[in-house]
Design a protein around this motif. Structure first.
Motif, PDB file in Angstrom:
ATOM      1  N   HIS A  78     -11.113   5.246  -8.662  1.00 10.27           N
ATOM      2  CA  HIS A  78     -11.792   5.301  -7.359  1.00 10.27           C
ATOM      3  C   HIS A  78     -13.299   5.098  -7.521  1.00 10.27           C
ATOM      4  CE1 HIS A  78      -8.521   6.476  -4.594  1.00 10.27           C
ATOM      5  NE2 HIS A  78      -7.979   7.027  -5.678  1.00 10.27           N
ATOM      6  N   HIS A  81     -13.867   1.282  -8.283  1.00 14.40           N
ATOM      7  CA  HIS A  81     -13.667   0.463  -7.085  1.00 14.40           C
ATOM      8  C   HIS A  81     -14.776   0.671  -6.064  1.00 14.40           C
ATOM      9  CE1 HIS A  81      -9.517  -0.271  -8.507  1.00 14.40           C
ATOM     10  NE2 HIS A  81      -9.550  -1.288  -7.680  1.00 14.40           N
ATOM     11  N   GLY A  85     -16.900  -2.553  -5.125  1.00 15.71           N
ATOM     12  CA  GLY A  85     -16.781  -3.071  -3.761  1.00 15.71           C
ATOM     13  C   GLY A  85     -18.107  -3.466  -3.157  1.00 15.71           C
ATOM     14  N   GLU A 215      -9.178  -5.788  -3.249  1.00 16.30           N
ATOM     15  CA  GLU A 215      -9.574  -5.529  -1.870  1.00 16.30           C
ATOM     16  C   GLU A 215      -8.617  -4.558  -1.183  1.00 16.30           C
ATOM     17  OE1 GLU A 215      -9.731  -9.413  -0.194  1.00 16.30           O
ATOM     18  OE2 GLU A 215     -11.797  -9.796  -0.845  1.00 16.30           O
ATOM     19  N   SER A 216      -7.341  -4.515  -1.612  1.00 18.64           N
ATOM     20  CA  SER A 216      -6.354  -3.643  -0.968  1.00 18.64           C
ATOM     21  C   SER A 216      -6.453  -2.196  -1.445  1.00 18.64           C
ATOM     22  CB  SER A 216      -4.944  -4.181  -1.223  1.00 18.64           C
ATOM     23  OG  SER A 216      -4.620  -4.078  -2.600  1.00 18.64           O
ATOM     24  N   PHE A 217      -7.184  -1.950  -2.519  1.00 16.51           N
ATOM     25  CA  PHE A 217      -7.330  -0.590  -3.039  1.00 16.51           C
ATOM     26  C   PHE A 217      -8.174   0.240  -2.069  1.00 16.51           C
ATOM     27  CE2 PHE A 217      -9.012   2.877  -5.499  1.00 16.51           C
ATOM     28  CZ  PHE A 217      -8.025   3.172  -6.427  1.00 16.51           C
ATOM     29  N   LYS A 218      -7.631   1.342  -1.608  1.00 19.38           N
ATOM     30  CA  LYS A 218      -8.334   2.203  -0.652  1.00 19.38           C
ATOM     31  C   LYS A 218      -9.094   3.290  -1.407  1.00 19.38           C
ATOM     32  CE  LYS A 218      -6.575  -0.068   2.765  1.00 19.38           C
ATOM     33  NZ  LYS A 218      -7.441  -1.024   3.512  1.00 19.38           N
ATOM     34  N   VAL A 219     -10.402   3.190  -1.380  1.00 12.03           N
ATOM     35  CA  VAL A 219     -11.243   4.134  -2.115  1.00 12.03           C
ATOM     36  C   VAL A 219     -11.325   5.464  -1.378  1.00 12.03           C
ATOM     37  CG1 VAL A 219     -13.570   4.616  -2.948  1.00 12.03           C
ATOM     38  CG2 VAL A 219     -12.611   2.313  -3.176  1.00 12.03           C
ATOM     39  N   ASN A 220     -11.087   6.538  -2.121  1.00  8.82           N
ATOM     40  CA  ASN A 220     -11.285   7.889  -1.605  1.00  8.82           C
ATOM     41  C   ASN A 220     -12.631   8.372  -2.142  1.00  8.82           C
ATOM     42  OD1 ASN A 220     -11.326  10.837  -1.573  1.00  8.82           O
ATOM     43  ND2 ASN A 220      -9.178  10.714  -0.959  1.00  8.82           N
TER      44      ASN A 220
END
Length: 418
Positions: A78, A81, A85, A215-220
């Motif tokens: 995370h 990314h 990003g 791009e599809s990785f959702k960063v927390n």
């Protein structure tokens, strides 16, 4: 005996360069020198003493345990990314930004190969997709994998702190200006190399699949912050800042581990297993090299080689300066590891730095930084092999691009530190 000791040392580093097991080579060489001196048991005592060194073992083992937990909880992913990003949205700073981000992440996650894998898996495909030559994309990530020199958990910082009889954060504070100057050199030279070789814009979106996955990785955001929390605590509690009460490295790492559990709610049993697995691996691999180096250094001392080197350096400040810079650097380039040469130098020579007109911290840190810089251009280093594999190129291609930057950075640190 001194000449025989010198021959053994040369054979030792030749064996390390040939990639024989570092701990075996250092231990065997040290024991042979001790045997020649007639005092083999003294070398074994050095082995036993290094095994229980509280200033080193607790720091290195807890840092590695924390790193294993961050990998299990994916908090490190995370963080990578999150930083990647924002970087890919600003094309002109892609190359310098990649170096700086890798450098910063390597402070929080001090394994060079581990950092290269975590950052490279995301940034190398992103750079290639944005038009950067694959070899330069790999070089940019590799060029930042010496940020661990500013990490409290790096092997050498607690080692140097113990030699200087001070705390780890003081050692890091002394190094920081030189490190930042060297980082600026690496960024400028490698970016210039990209433009001179016209490798900053050679392809167009050649890796769409990896780009879409990134791009599809959702960063927390909360998970992304966890890996840097221990570092923040150490800085805020340091003597230089002192905003909060002083925090030790083990305290910071254990707090970070607990925070990782609270944030991710990963099975507590698995977190516990990974933390202790990391501690065990750290003792066997990292502390193991320190233990073997202690035997090697004691052997050098017993055979009279350490004293002879000190006497030679007393007569010339420039010899000591060049030895601290180019000795560990050259061995690191050839062997792919800066640890063996740096630990040997810092164990045998650095304690006597004041006799040459230098501070212990300055000489010790110079040896550490140049060892790391040399590793960051070595074609046989683990981090280089990881980056080259992700980029699909020969590791030698990374060396060609990083070589000038790392050499100039080593010279800059010598000027700033010594």
């Amino acid at each position: 005996m001194i000449w025989l000791g010198g021959l053994i040392v040369l054979l030792t580093f030749a064996a390390i360069i040939k990639r024989y097991e570092t701990r075996m080579v250092l231990f065997t060489s040290g024991l042979i020198m001790a045997l020649i001196s007639g005092k083999p048991l003294v070398a074994i005592d050095a082995f036993a003493t290094a095994m229980v060194n509280p200033g080193l073992v607790t720091v290195i083992c807890t840092v590695m345990g924390f790193a294993y937990v961050m990998k299990l909880t994916k908090c490190d992913a995370h963080l990578v990314h999150l930083l990647a990003g924002g970087l890919t949205k600003c094309r002109p700073i892609l190359i310098p930004g990649t170096i700086v981000i890798t450098f910063a992440i390597n402070i929080a996650l001090p394994s060079a190969a581990g950092c290269a894998a975590a950052v490279g898996a995301i940034m190398i495909p992103a750079l290639i997709g944005a038009g950067v030559h694959p070899a330069l994309a790999g070089s940019a990530v590799l060029a930042g994998t010496w940020g661990s020199t500013l990490s409290p958990g790096a092997t050498h910082n607690p080692f140097i702190a113990k030699l200087a009889n001070t705390d780890v954060m003081t050692v890091i504070a002394v190094l920081t200006p030189a490190d930042l100057a060297a980082l600026a050199v690496v960024v400028v030279v490698l970016t210039a190399t990209a433009y001179l070789r016209k490798e900053h814009n050679v392809t167009m979106l050649s890796d769409v699949e990896n780009k879409q996955e990134t791009e599809s990785f959702k960063v927390n955001l909360i998970k992304a912050i966890v890996p840097v929390v221990p570092l923040v605590l150490l800085v805020l509690g340091s003597k230089q800042v002192h905003v909060i009460p002083e925090v030790t490295v083990p305290q910071a790492m254990i707090f970070g581990t607990i925070l990782g559990f609270v944030v991710t709610l990963v099975n507590a049993q698995e977190i516990t297993k990974q933390f202790f697995a990391g501690m065990g691996d750290a003792f066997g691999s990292v502390v193991g090299i320190i233990i073997a180096a202690a035997v090697f250094n004691k052997g050098m001392e017993l055979i009279g080689l350490t004293g002879a080197l000190i006497d030679a350096m007393k007569h010339s400040e420039s010899i000591a300066k060049l030895a601290a810079t180019f000795g560990p650097f050259i061995v690191a380039v050839l062997s792919g590891s800066g640890d063996a040469a740096t630990l040997a130098f810092n164990g045998a020579i650095t304690p006597h730095a004041q006799q040459f007109g230098f501070g212990i911290i300055q000489m010790g840190q110079q040896a550490q930084v140049v060892g790391a810089l040399g590793r960051s251009m070595s074609p046989v280093a683990g981090a280089a092999i990881v980056c080259a594999g992700l980029a699909g190129v020969n590791p030698v291609e990374l060396t060609k691009r990083n070589g000038p930057a790392m050499l100039l950075a080593a010279i800059v640190t010598m000027v700033v530190l010594m």
